[in-house]
Design an enzyme around this catalytic site. Structure first.
Site, short mmCIF file in Angstrom:
data_model
loop_
_atom_site.label_atom_id
_atom_site.label_comp_id
_atom_site.label_asym_id
_atom_site.label_seq_id
_atom_site.Cartn_x
_atom_site.Cartn_y
_atom_site.Cartn_z
N ASP A 17 0.91 -1.15 0.17
CA ASP A 17 0.01 0.08 0.19
C ASP A 17 0.67 1.27 0.24
OD1 ASP A 17 -1.79 2.13 0.55
OD2 ASP A 17 -3.07 0.30 1.23
N ASP A 44 5.20 2.72 -4.01
CA ASP A 44 4.44 3.29 -5.18
C ASP A 44 4.26 2.26 -6.07
OD1 ASP A 44 3.03 4.32 -7.50
OD2 ASP A 44 4.27 6.26 -7.34
N ASP A 76 -5.58 -3.77 -7.01
CA ASP A 76 -7.02 -3.07 -6.83
C ASP A 76 -6.56 -1.41 -6.60
OD1 ASP A 76 -9.46 -2.74 -5.76
OD2 ASP A 76 -8.93 -2.57 -3.65
N CYS A 129 -13.47 0.26 -7.82
CA CYS A 129 -14.88 0.51 -7.27
C CYS A 129 -15.47 1.63 -8.04
CB CYS A 129 -15.07 0.58 -5.98
SG CYS A 129 -13.83 1.82 -4.94
#
Length: 232
Positions: A17, A44, A76, A129
């Protein structure tokens, strides 16, 4: 899943992350698992580094064969989040077409890096999303364009049989921040924002992407695509 039915799992998970606070929170949450088969890193993802995996008797540590490649990769990626509008009221107030346009290149870079880190015959999931094709099918199409016959989209119609889903799209408009429709080649546009040609669409099979719309089963909105790497 790694520890299911075995005391000595042969695999491990690397979780990345870019947000250091989220990375630290993940470490804190994972302590309860008490597993040695995971590693949390803070990079990154566009520039995720090569990891050297030295064999016990390695004498050629710089050999490309010593670079860790992953059996499975999940990208994601950061997205505009318009699929979360049911739980995130700010989407209704703050959404503009510019969000997807601005994230498109970062999303592609993360997907592209993931494909580089994937083993032959490995699979990569690219998900957002968001329902915006600029963040979804346009990114997928650019990866297929760049990688040619080295990767393919996997048809997942037989997966998750209880999931009501729609197919990916091959046509979409490109709208700028002033709500003006743009054409390929217009000043300030990126070519990969635009839909594939008819010939490309017949090769890419973007219909193999999965779109989950909120009204279909009372959920949030989600986009899923599965790549398979055919050759290095």
């Amino acid at each position: 899943a790694l520890h299911t039915d075995t005391d000595e799992p042969s695999g491990f998970v690397v979780a990345n992350d870019m947000d250091s606070k989220r990375s630290h929170m993940l470490v804190h949450q994972l302590k309860r698992l008490n597993s040695a088969n995971l590693m949390v890193v803070n990079h990154d993802a566009q520039f995720f580094p090569r990891i050297k995996a030295h064999p016990d008797n390695s004498e050629n540590a710089s050999n490309k064969k010593d670079i860790l490649k992953f059996d499975r990769v999940l990208c994601d990626v950061p997205c505009s989040g318009d699929g979360t509008m049911r739980k995130n009221v700010n989407v209704w107030r703050d959404w503009t077409p510019q969000g997807g346009l601005g994230l498109h290149t970062v999303q592609f870079n993360i997907l592209n890096r993931g494909l580089h880190l994937l083993k032959s015959n490995g699979r990569l999931v690219y998900s957002t999303c968001s329902m915006n094709p600029i963040e979804n099918e346009a990114v997928v199409a650019e990866a297929l364009r760049r990688w040619g016959n080295k990767v393919r989209l996997v048809n997942c119609d037989d997966k998750l049989p209880g999931l009501i889903r729609s197919k990916g799209v091959s046509q979409w408009p490109v709208i700028d921040r002033s709500m003006t429709a743009k054409s390929k080649g217009d000043e300030g546009t990126v070519n990969s924002w635009f839909p594939p040609t008819e010939e490309e669409a017949s090769r890419f099979h973007l219909e193999n992407c999965i779109r989950v719309y909120p009204h279909q089963q009372n959920t949030g909105g989600f986009f899923i695509s599965v790549f398979e790497k055919i050759t290095e």
